[in-house]
Design an enzyme around this catalytic site. Structure first.
Site, PDB file in Angstrom:
ATOM      1  N   ASP A 274     -43.283  -1.500 -24.644  1.00 28.43           N
ATOM      2  CA  ASP A 274     -41.965  -1.015 -25.044  1.00 28.43           C
ATOM      3  C   ASP A 274     -41.002  -2.168 -24.740  1.00 28.43           C
ATOM      4  O   ASP A 274     -41.342  -3.090 -23.988  1.00 28.43           O
ATOM      5  CB  ASP A 274     -41.630   0.235 -24.211  1.00 28.43           C
ATOM      6  CG  ASP A 274     -40.201   0.684 -24.398  1.00 28.43           C
ATOM      7  OD1 ASP A 274     -39.754   0.753 -25.556  1.00 28.43           O
ATOM      8  OD2 ASP A 274     -39.518   0.953 -23.382  1.00 28.43           O
TER       9      ASP A 274
ATOM     10  N   GLY B  66     -36.199   5.727 -25.633  1.00 20.97           N
ATOM     11  CA  GLY B  66     -37.292   5.831 -26.604  1.00 20.97           C
ATOM     12  C   GLY B  66     -36.937   6.655 -27.821  1.00 20.97           C
ATOM     13  O   GLY B  66     -37.749   6.847 -28.719  1.00 20.97           O
TER      14      GLY B  66
ATOM     15  N   ASP C 177     -36.922  -1.906 -24.471  1.00 16.03           N
ATOM     16  CA  ASP C 177     -35.774  -1.543 -23.624  1.00 16.03           C
ATOM     17  C   ASP C 177     -36.257  -0.912 -22.321  1.00 16.03           C
ATOM     18  O   ASP C 177     -36.873   0.153 -22.346  1.00 16.03           O
ATOM     19  CB  ASP C 177     -34.882  -0.525 -24.351  1.00 16.03           C
ATOM     20  CG  ASP C 177     -34.247  -1.100 -25.611  1.00 16.03           C
ATOM     21  OD1 ASP C 177     -33.620  -2.154 -25.507  1.00 16.03           O
ATOM     22  OD2 ASP C 177     -34.396  -0.489 -26.685  1.00 16.03           O
TER      23      ASP C 177
ATOM     24  N   SER D 276     -36.215   0.463 -31.530  1.00 19.89           N
ATOM     25  CA  SER D 276     -34.888  -0.146 -31.689  1.00 19.89           C
ATOM     26  C   SER D 276     -34.838  -1.062 -32.907  1.00 19.89           C
ATOM     27  O   SER D 276     -35.641  -1.989 -33.037  1.00 19.89           O
ATOM     28  CB  SER D 276     -34.519  -0.957 -30.450  1.00 19.89           C
ATOM     29  OG  SER D 276     -33.309  -1.661 -30.694  1.00 19.89           O
TER      30      SER D 276
HETATM   31  C1  G6P Z   1     -35.035   2.292 -27.786  1.00 17.99           C
HETATM   32  C2  G6P Z   1     -34.146   2.779 -26.664  1.00 17.99           C
HETATM   33  C3  G6P Z   1     -33.288   3.932 -27.129  1.00 17.99           C
HETATM   34  C4  G6P Z   1     -32.537   3.554 -28.402  1.00 17.99           C
HETATM   35  C5  G6P Z   1     -33.532   3.194 -29.479  1.00 17.99           C
HETATM   36  C6  G6P Z   1     -32.853   2.774 -30.779  1.00 17.99           C
HETATM   37  O1  G6P Z   1     -36.038   3.208 -27.975  1.00 17.99           O
HETATM   38  O2  G6P Z   1     -34.946   3.201 -25.576  1.00 17.99           O
HETATM   39  O3  G6P Z   1     -32.390   4.253 -26.105  1.00 17.99           O
HETATM   40  O4  G6P Z   1     -31.735   4.628 -28.850  1.00 17.99           O
HETATM   41  O5  G6P Z   1     -34.322   2.108 -29.014  1.00 17.99           O
HETATM   42  O6  G6P Z   1     -32.186   1.568 -30.583  1.00 17.99           O
HETATM   43  P1  G6P Z   1     -31.208   0.909 -31.630  1.00 17.99           P
HETATM   44  O7  G6P Z   1     -31.013  -0.487 -31.080  1.00 17.99           O
HETATM   45  O8  G6P Z   1     -31.909   0.897 -32.953  1.00 17.99           O
HETATM   46  O9  G6P Z   1     -29.971   1.711 -31.652  1.00 17.99           O
HETATM   47 MG    MG Z   2     -37.837   1.948 -22.911  1.00 22.62          MG
END
Ligand code: G6P
Ligand code: MG
Length: 225
Positions: free
Chosen positions: A9, A46, A11, A118
């Protein structure tokens, strides 16, 4: 006997952007009169941008206050704040143990994948100067379901050309651990308060190849008995 791939993962595992997501959401939520705390943030890890917004609105009893256009505007506002906060991201923001582990996995000829939902993942890897360390990054824009659905981990396995049962996944979020488990990979959780991880470590500083190797061997000899 080794895993064929380790899938990370992003973040909260490779770098601490989980906190930056929280700060951006807290500001946007505050602007529409919703207060969010670290407890709800745990439920956003996530989870895709739009799903995160839906959860925040629900937590403030505001699901019906915004139509889909207004929701897109809120998500864009959050992303603009988040991207601005990434401006100073550099390799110093790589979490402890991660750079050494990536190097050692390459040395061991173990493939390395990324499974982040993300849409900012390519930008973040670039800022951390880690792009070249990943053999395959699953494309979040091609994914329909956030974690805990295993879709992003399965896409990473497919891109690497490996069977999930031959892989380890590493996550800091409960939804992520569930996604790894549902994919058929072995799960490593990093952080506190996580359940159902096959191996749980307090921080990334404890992550290293000898530990993952022992974990893999232990799980596979247990299966063989
Ligand atoms: C990761 C993080 C989430 C976030 C998602 C989307 O999974 O853990 O907290 O909302 O990514 O990220 P983005 O950068 O596309 O908004
Ligand atoms: Mg994470």
């Amino acid at each position: 006997m080794k895993p064929e791939a380790v899938i990370f993962d992003l973040d909260g595992v490779v770098t601490d952007t989980a906190h930056l997501h929280f700060l951006a959401w807290r500001q946007v939520a505050g602007e529409i009169g919703i207060e969010i705390d670290e407890r709800i943030n745990e439920q956003l890890k996530g989870i895709s941008r739009m799903d995160s917004l839906a959860r925040i609105l629900r937590s403030g009893g505001a699901e019906l206050r915004f139509d889909s256009q207004a929701k897109i505007k809120l998500a864009e506002r959050k992303n603009a704040l988040y991207v601005a906060s990434l401006q100073h991201l550099d390799p110093a923001a790589i979490l402890p143990g991660i750079a050494a582990l990536l190097e050692e996995l390459h040395h061991q000829h173990i493939r390395v994948g990324l499974a982040s939902v993300s849409l900012n993942a390519p930008r973040i890897l670039q800022a951390l100067r880690l792009k070249g360390q990943f053999d395959f990054c699953a494309d979040a824009s091609q994914i329909e379901h956030s974690k805990p659905d295993p879709e992003i981990f399965l896409a990473a396995c497919a891109g690497l050309g490996v069977e999930p049962a031959r892989c380890i996944g590493i996550e800091d979020a409960q939804a992520g651990i569930e996604a790894i488990n549902a994919s058929g990979m072995l799960s490593v959780g990093v952080g506190s308060g996580l359940e159902h991880a096959d191996l749980l470590l307090p921080t990334t500083a404890e992550l290293n190849w000898p530990l993952l190797q022992t974990f893999w061997l232990t799980k596979h000899s247990a299966h063989a008995v």
